[in-house]
Structure formats: C-alpha cells, structure tokens
Design an enzyme around this catalytic site. Structure first.
Site, PDB file in Angstrom:
ATOM      1  N   TYR A  33       0.829  -1.202   0.000  1.00  0.00           N
ATOM      2  CA  TYR A  33       0.000   0.000   0.000  1.00  0.00           C
ATOM      3  C   TYR A  33       0.860   1.248   0.000  1.00  0.00           C
ATOM      4  CZ  TYR A  33       0.959   0.957   4.971  1.00  0.00           C
ATOM      5  OH  TYR A  33       1.572   1.258   6.163  1.00  0.00           O
ATOM      6  N   ARG A  52       8.082   4.097  -4.750  1.00  0.00           N
ATOM      7  CA  ARG A  52       8.162   3.151  -3.628  1.00  0.00           C
ATOM      8  C   ARG A  52       7.126   2.035  -3.784  1.00  0.00           C
ATOM      9  NH1 ARG A  52       7.641   5.571   2.300  1.00  0.00           N
ATOM     10  NH2 ARG A  52       5.463   5.700   1.684  1.00  0.00           N
ATOM     11  N   ARG A 100      -7.631 -20.169  -1.472  1.00  0.00           N
ATOM     12  CA  ARG A 100      -6.617 -19.897  -0.463  1.00  0.00           C
ATOM     13  C   ARG A 100      -5.510 -20.946  -0.461  1.00  0.00           C
ATOM     14  NH1 ARG A 100      -4.851 -21.101   4.466  1.00  0.00           N
ATOM     15  NH2 ARG A 100      -3.904 -19.412   5.668  1.00  0.00           N
ATOM     16  N   HIS A 102      -0.925 -20.784   0.169  1.00  0.00           N
ATOM     17  CA  HIS A 102       0.153 -19.828   0.421  1.00  0.00           C
ATOM     18  C   HIS A 102       0.901 -19.424  -0.852  1.00  0.00           C
ATOM     19  CE1 HIS A 102      -0.796 -21.027   4.453  1.00  0.00           C
ATOM     20  NE2 HIS A 102       0.125 -20.241   4.979  1.00  0.00           N
ATOM     21  N   LYS A 148       6.556  -1.808   1.933  1.00  0.00           N
ATOM     22  CA  LYS A 148       5.346  -1.237   2.556  1.00  0.00           C
ATOM     23  C   LYS A 148       4.196  -2.231   2.390  1.00  0.00           C
ATOM     24  CE  LYS A 148       3.302   3.333   3.278  1.00  0.00           C
ATOM     25  NZ  LYS A 148       3.349   3.279   4.727  1.00  0.00           N
ATOM     26  N   GLU A 181      12.273   2.649  14.169  1.00  0.00           N
ATOM     27  CA  GLU A 181      11.384   3.724  13.696  1.00  0.00           C
ATOM     28  C   GLU A 181      10.103   3.649  14.497  1.00  0.00           C
ATOM     29  OE1 GLU A 181      10.000   3.046   9.638  1.00  0.00           O
ATOM     30  OE2 GLU A 181      10.048   0.884   9.950  1.00  0.00           O
ATOM     31  N   LEU A 206      11.199   1.516   7.038  1.00  0.00           N
ATOM     32  CA  LEU A 206      10.614   1.971   5.784  1.00  0.00           C
ATOM     33  C   LEU A 206      11.360   3.235   5.349  1.00  0.00           C
ATOM     34  CD1 LEU A 206       8.206   1.472   3.796  1.00  0.00           C
ATOM     35  CD2 LEU A 206       7.115   3.398   4.955  1.00  0.00           C
TER      36      LEU A 206
END
Ligand code: PDD
Length: 289
Positions: A33, A52, A100, A102, A148, A181, A206
C-alpha cells in the site's frame, strides 16, 4: 456527499466498495500500500510514492496492475470525485482473488487495486505547537520493513499501546536497544551539539518519503546530519526529538516513556526543519500532479 472509492476498474460509493473474501490481501495480507497526502487538492511527493509502490511490488514479485500513467489518472479522479482538498489517498494492491493457498496463484489471476480518499487535517498546527509523547516497545516485525506491506499487526499493536498510554506513537526497539522507527513514522533526534540523527536506510525501516525530504531540507539549512542508528539512551538524553510521516510532516516529540526530552517543548532545530519543509511544499516541485 458520499465518498467514492475505486475498486478494480469501477468508481463506487464507499459503502458498496467490496472485494471478494478470497482476496489474498484479506486472507494472507499478501499486498502492498501507499498513503499519499493531498493538500490544496494536489498530492505531495506523488512520484516518490509511486516509485516506492513499484519497489514494494517488485520485492514481492507482484506485477503492477497497470502502468503508472493509468494509476495517476485513477488517483486524480478519486481526488476530484471526493472533492478532496486536504487529506489522504490510500492505494492498496493485493495479489488478487484465488483459492486460499500460500504459494502464488496462477499468473492469470489479476492483482486487486483499491484507491480511497479521506478528508483529514494534515500536521495540525496545535499538535506541532505542543509536541507529542512517544513510548517505546520491542520491534516485533519481520526482517523486510523496507517493503510497505499491508501486514501490519506489530504496527497495530504498537500504535494501540501508544493510544492506551496517551501517547501519539511507539518507537520500536531492536534487540540492541537502538530505535528502528515508529509504527507509522520515522524517528529522529537532535543532540545537544545540534547534530540531527536518524537511522540509515536498510531492511529494518521503511524508507519514508518525508524522511528523505527532511534530509534534503536539513542539508539545505546547513545542519549537521548523521544517518546512524541511535539508542534509547541517546534518545533520552537528546536535546530534541521528532518524527516524520506523510500525515504528520515533521512533528516534535517532547516526551519519551513519560520523561521530558530537552526542556519539554518543541526544539529550535525541529521548528526550523518544519518551517523549511512547509516552504518546500509551498515552493512547487513537491506538491502537484
Ligand atoms: N506510514 N515508517 C513506517 C513503518 C510507516 O508506516 C510510515 C508511513 C513511515 C513514514 O513514511 P512516509 O514519510 O513515506 O509516510 C515510516 C503511513 C503514513 C501509514 O501507514 O499510514
């Protein structure tokens, strides 16, 4: 006016904006995101955010759902249709909808793209004037915090911990007691000798867009800047501290684990940085389509 979201090719009222329950973002947190600030109806640092996003996608071997030009059109349309003047654009891309399992789904599965907009006050002056409190806790995240990813459980728990202790943010501590962070921001201190310190880029943090703008501004102001890890002890002894993020810009940290930093008020260097950051925004080249 009802909020409008973009979901996989359609603009729909937020209440009707849904993805199937077998979306891999929903079941496996298999997605990435971006949060982009909008001010005066235009985005801040759009190009670095899109760069990014691309880096996050490629680190997870995910194909972008469309080219950059098309994505920009969607972001602009969502901004306009929500009459967004000040707030955020949220962009999420997951690996798509599939049974579903992995391992990656077949390449015929298209990634899901969702864009929403929300009006909110960015970097409120009142918060800046008083500064905020930060607590600390162990950094429980995985070893690729530079991506991210939407898998944010440790960040969620850390931020909730801050809420429950009347703090704005939790600074996360590596096993060696250095600060990595915040749960949704980068961490900075200023020493008594005026040295501005933040952790260097690595897989441990990040690479904040606001972080790199702040570095630029600090260099322009002629400040002594060091990209180096700092310890909790160094943070406690710092003359000033602050955090940076898309929504907070540059926000003074005046309390750490309940004890005041410096004189307990936003510091002079933090103020200068914030003023320079705001004038960089006003100066063009940073905000805009
Ligand atoms: N958070 N570190 C983490 C873990 C973050 O989630 C963020 C951003 C930052 C600051 O990066 P930037 O300056 O590019 O916003 C640092 C966003 C705002 C969020 O998750 O809401």
């Amino acid at each position: 006016m009802s909020r409008i979201a973009y979901v996989n090719g359609q603009y729909v009222p937020l209440a009707d904006a849904t993805v199937p329950i077998e979306d891999r973002g929903y079941q496996l947190a298999d997605g990435v995101y971006e949060v982009i600030a909008v001010r005066g109806g235009v985005p801040i640092d759009l190009a670095p955010h899109l760069r990014r996003l691309d880096q996050s996608l490629s680190a997870l071997h995910m194909a972008p759902p469309m080219g950059e030009r098309a994505l920009r059109v969607i972001l602009r349309t969502v901004t306009a249709r929500n009459r967004l003047v000040e707030g955020i654009l949220y962009v999420q891309i997951s690996r798509g909808v599939a049974r579903r399992e992995h391992a990656f789904p077949p390449s015929s599965v298209r990634p899901s793209l969702v864009v929403t907009a929300r009006t909110q006050a960015l970097a409120p002056e009142s918060m800046f004037e008083k500064g905020v409190a930060v607590i600390t806790d162990a950094d429980l995240r995985w070893k690729r915090c530079d991506i991210k990813s939407i898998a944010l459980l440790p960040n969620v728990l850390g931020k909730q911990g801050a809420r429950e202790r009347n703090a704005f943010e939790t600074w996360l501590l590596a096993p060696d007691k250095t600060v990595t962070e915040g749960t949704s921001s980068n961490a900075w201190i200023v020493t008594g000798r005026g040295q501005v310190i933040t952790r260097p880029l690595s897989h441990a943090i990040l690479g904040g867009i606001t972080r790199s703008r702040t570095l630029e501004v600090a260099h322009r102001l002629g400040l002594k800047v060091v990209e180096h890890p700092f310890t909790l002890e160094e943070a406690r002894r710092a003359a000033e501290a602050f955090l940076t993020s898309t929504t907070a810009f540059i926000l003074p940290v005046v309390r750490l684990d309940g004890k005041q930093i410096g004189d307990g008020w936003p510091g002079a260097i933090t103020r200068r940085l914030r003023a320079a950051y705001l004038s960089a925004l006003a100066g063009g080249g940073v905000a805009g389509w």
